[in-house]
Enzyme design. Structure first.
Site, PDB file in Angstrom:
ATOM      1  N   GLU A  55     -11.258  15.166 -35.060  1.00  0.00           N
ATOM      2  CA  GLU A  55     -10.624  16.555 -34.712  1.00  0.00           C
ATOM      3  C   GLU A  55      -9.473  17.312 -36.019  1.00  0.00           C
ATOM      4  O   GLU A  55      -8.424  17.118 -36.361  1.00  0.00           O
ATOM      5  CB  GLU A  55      -8.747  16.012 -34.389  1.00  0.00           C
ATOM      6  CG  GLU A  55      -9.620  15.120 -32.995  1.00  0.00           C
ATOM      7  CD  GLU A  55      -7.922  14.267 -32.075  1.00  0.00           C
ATOM      8  OE1 GLU A  55      -6.966  14.988 -32.719  1.00  0.00           O
ATOM      9  OE2 GLU A  55      -7.846  13.984 -31.411  1.00  0.00           O
ATOM     10  N   GLU A 110     -12.861  12.159 -26.424  1.00  0.00           N
ATOM     11  CA  GLU A 110     -11.258  11.764 -26.681  1.00  0.00           C
ATOM     12  C   GLU A 110     -11.113  12.809 -24.972  1.00  0.00           C
ATOM     13  O   GLU A 110     -11.290  13.527 -25.220  1.00  0.00           O
ATOM     14  CB  GLU A 110     -10.460  11.768 -27.511  1.00  0.00           C
ATOM     15  CG  GLU A 110     -10.322  10.764 -27.992  1.00  0.00           C
ATOM     16  CD  GLU A 110      -9.438  10.901 -29.806  1.00  0.00           C
ATOM     17  OE1 GLU A 110      -8.043  11.251 -29.330  1.00  0.00           O
ATOM     18  OE2 GLU A 110      -9.717  10.754 -30.521  1.00  0.00           O
TER      19      GLU A 110
END
Length: 442
Positions: free
Chosen positions: A291, A383
């Protein structure tokens, strides 16, 4: 087929002509309350897959609009900043013959919608991914795992769950274990150890491997130094941008500096744990610097160039200095500007957290990743909050290699994923669970 936004049904929003270079007679603005919405109706001459484009203006930074299709949640539309009206090639949508209603609700708000258009598209062609890893010295186990993933790419999705305890609880609740479990090296970070942290995560991985499962591994890397360590930003939040003053750009620009040496030291410490897994012949789906694009972690705080440079440093040091050949390297971003290069990436991925109960296939982001790597790499959902509906995944040809539901509320609260949905997913023929895995390390 083209529809001007200002001709739609406006709820709490308004037509405007203030910003120039719009199409038609204006655009729709004023998305500033949660319930504000715009509905447009497009006519599809036949049922099938259509490419969707959205004309918009995003003058106020990164935004997101919540999109529904025919009254059902469909996806979150990411709107990147612009300096005027532009066109977003959003992705494929399955439309019914006749009228189909697209509804945009506020999401993050403060953007303008100009128009929506659709065009019929043909089914996707066969994937072009080869059974090759970027590390020429990859272990037999790593190559075998990659081949297994490749053999099932587009045919199945592997189930996954973050946290071994919660994976085991799935067995108790639903009768099956996921194929993949996510682990984290966070507590091995030296600045956490200095504050008393300890970890048994490697032991957890060894236990999971004994059960025959696949391991994916991230590292919430507490900054090497300069933690703020205050009441508002305690030391254990040192992986967040707001939890440290560590400047990754300056550190990487000065290889003789203490900061650079601290980076190397942290990598060397983590290498010790990764070597334990290599010695146990465990291949690892390795996802460092996840991320980064979001900027909320320190490794992404200075933009794409330092993040890519750090990723390549990680690859070089772990591969060439520490001879870690059991790692399958995963990059976690869909932006071309953030992509570190084909030579250091085995699998491309994103993390996705749509609204609770939104089981859409996330096909637009899948398509963006496939386009980014020109279909030469596997694509994974590393995720997720809500788990995509397996039927929709097949219908949209959103061929995620695996999903990995995050821990806590995302799997337990009955809202992000209700129990009926989890039961359906874990018993769906398209979804592979632990009991359906071969002994892939042989």
């Amino acid at each position: 087929m083209f529809f001007e936004a200002e001709d739609g049904v406006l709820n709490g929003v308004e037509k405007s002509q203030q910003t120039a270079l719009f199409s038609g007679n204006g655009y729709v603005t004023g998305f500033d309350q949660p319930e504000d919405s715009l509905s447009v109706k497009l006519h599809a001459p036949e049922e099938g897959m259509y490419q969707l484009w959205i004309g918009y203006n995003g003058p106020n930074g990164d935004k997101q609009s919540n999109l529904s299709l025919n009254g059902q949640p469909f996806a979150d539309v990411k709107l990147v900043p612009t300096t005027g009206f532009t066109e977003l090639k959003y992705g494929r949508v399955k439309l019914l013959e006749g009228d189909n209603t697209f509804t945009f609700t506020t999401g993050w708000g403060w953007y303008d919608i100009d128009y929506v258009k659709i065009q019929k598209v043909a089914p996707k062609s066969k994937h072009q991914v080869k059974n090759e890893l970027v590390n020429p010295n990859a272990t037999k186990e790593a190559l075998t795992l990659h081949k297994f993933l490749l053999d099932h790419y587009g045919k199945n999705i592997l189930s996954g769950q973050q946290n071994l305890i919660e994976a085991l609880e799935l067995k108790a609740e639903y009768g099956k274990l996921p194929a993949v479990v996510g682990f984290d090296l966070i507590e091995y970070s030296p600045t956490r150890v200095a504050h008393g942290s300890n970890s048994k995560e490697v032991e957890n991985i060894l236990q999971w491997d004994e059960l025959g499962g696949i391991t994916t591994l991230a590292w919430h890397w507490n900054a090497p130094k300069d933690l703020i360590d205050s009441v508002e930003q305690p030391w254990y939040k040192g992986f967040y941008t707001e939890g440290t003053t560590f400047d990754i750009e300056q550190a990487l620009a000065n290889p003789d500096s203490e900061d650079y040496k601290m980076i190397l030291n942290d990598i060397d410490v983590i290498a010790i744990q990764l070597k334990r897994l290599q010695e146990a012949n465990i291949p690892v789906l390795w996802r460092p610097l996840h991320e980064a694009e979001g900027g909320w972690f320190w490794w992404g705080a200075k933009g794409p160039e330092p993040a890519k440079k750090l990723y390549r440093l990680l690859y070089d040091r772990l591969t060439n200095v520490h001879q870690l050949n059991n790692l399958i390297w995963i990059w976690n971003s869909e932006s071309p500007e953030w992509y570190p290069g084909d030579d250091v990436v085995d699998i491309i991925s994103i993390d996705s957290y749509p609204l609770a109960g939104d089981y859409s296939p996330i096909n637009h982001r899948y398509d963006q990743l496939v386009e980014l790597v020109q279909d030469r790499k596997l694509v994974a959902l590393t995720e997720n909050g809500p788990i995509p509906d397996p039927d929709l995944l097949q219908e949209y040809q959103s061929d995620w290699s695996w999903f990995c539901t995050w821990e806590g509320e995302f799997i337990n609260d009955g809202i992000q994923n209700n129990k009926e949905h989890i039961q359906q997913v874990y018993n769906h023929p398209y979804v592979l669970t632990l009991d359906e895995l071969p002994e892939y390390k042989k």
